[in-house]
Design an enzyme around this catalytic site. Sequence first.
Site, short mmCIF file in Angstrom:
data_model
loop_
_atom_site.label_atom_id
_atom_site.label_comp_id
_atom_site.label_asym_id
_atom_site.label_seq_id
_atom_site.Cartn_x
_atom_site.Cartn_y
_atom_site.Cartn_z
N LYS A 1 -4.80 2.64 14.67
CA LYS A 1 -4.04 3.99 14.85
C LYS A 1 -3.24 4.12 13.52
O LYS A 1 -2.82 5.25 13.27
CB LYS A 1 -3.37 3.59 16.01
CG LYS A 1 -3.73 3.35 17.38
CD LYS A 1 -2.74 2.71 18.29
CE LYS A 1 -3.46 2.22 19.50
NZ LYS A 1 -2.57 1.42 20.34
N GLY A 2 -3.09 3.03 12.70
CA GLY A 2 -2.11 3.28 11.50
C GLY A 2 -2.26 4.44 10.52
O GLY A 2 -1.67 5.20 9.95
N ASP B 1 -3.21 -5.14 3.72
CA ASP B 1 -2.11 -6.28 3.59
C ASP B 1 -3.07 -7.71 3.08
O ASP B 1 -3.33 -7.71 1.83
CB ASP B 1 -1.65 -6.38 5.04
CG ASP B 1 -0.28 -7.49 4.80
OD1 ASP B 1 -0.43 -8.48 4.23
OD2 ASP B 1 0.63 -7.35 5.48
N VAL C 1 6.13 -3.08 6.22
CA VAL C 1 6.60 -1.97 6.28
C VAL C 1 6.28 -1.20 7.59
O VAL C 1 5.16 -1.75 8.23
CB VAL C 1 6.07 -0.98 5.10
CG1 VAL C 1 6.82 -1.46 3.83
CG2 VAL C 1 4.51 -1.12 4.87
N ASP D 1 2.92 0.76 12.41
CA ASP D 1 3.99 0.46 13.50
C ASP D 1 4.47 -1.07 13.39
O ASP D 1 3.92 -1.89 12.67
CB ASP D 1 3.05 0.46 14.69
CG ASP D 1 2.06 -0.65 15.14
OD1 ASP D 1 1.57 -1.16 14.16
OD2 ASP D 1 2.14 -1.40 15.92
#
Length: 210
Positions: free
Chosen positions: A73-74, A135, A184, A190
Site C-alpha cells: 500500500k505504501g 529499507d 519514517v 505507515d
Amino acid sequence: MKIWNNFTKTVNVPAEGIKLEGEEPSIRDKYRDDIERVLISKGCLKKRVEHLASEVADAFEEVKEVNCLVVLKGGMFFASDLIRLIDDETELRTRIDFIQASSYYDKSTTSGRVKLRESGLLKGENILLIEDIVDTGGTLKRLQDYLREKGKFFKTCVLLDKGLPKSPGLELDFVGFNIPNEFVAGYGLDYAGMYRGMPEIVIVKKELLK
Ligand code: PRP
C-alpha cells in the site's frame, strides 16, 4: 530544517530534514505524541516528484508508453502523483496495475517473508515498478525477481532509499531521496496502519516502535 532548492537529482536528506524556502512544516496536534519531526516537507516532495516524472519520461521516450506497476500500500500517494504528472506533462501514454507486497505488518522490522498479491494480469512490456521505500531491499528484490520470471522489461522508481547494503542484483533506476536510517512514515508510508495520510515524510518516535 535545511532549506533545499536543487531537485534535479537524488536528494541526500540530512538528519535535520529539508523544506523549501518559506515553508513552515509542523506536526499537527493530533500526531504530536507520536511523531519526532518532519524529515521531508510537502513542498520538497512535490518538487522532486515533478523531476522524477521527467526522468522517467526521458528513459521511456522511445517506447512512448509506460506500464506502471504500483506497489501497495505504501506506494499509493507517490504513484498517484507521479503517474498523473507523467500523463499530464509528458508525451508518454500510461497504464496502471497494482501489486501488494507486505512483510512488516504491525512491526518496525521486516518479518523477512514478503507476501505478494497480484491484482490481475500484468499488461504490456515496458514496466515502471513504483515503490515507496527501500529499507532492507527484501521487498524490491522479491518484486524484481517476480518481473524477471515473467520475462518483463522493467525499470524501478523508488521515492526513498535508506542506503543500507543491498541484495546482489537489486537495481534502482530512479531514486527520489536518500534518507537517514530512521523509521519514517507519511505520504503513503505507515506504522501499524497509521500516518499514511500525512502529506510529508516524518520520523516516528522510537519509543512507539515495536
Ligand atoms: C514496506 C514498504 C516497502 C517495504 C520496504 O511495506 O512499503 O514495500 O516495506 O522494506 P524492505 O526494503 O525492508 O523490504 P510493508 O510490508 O510495510 O507493506 P505496506 O506497503 O502495505 O505498508
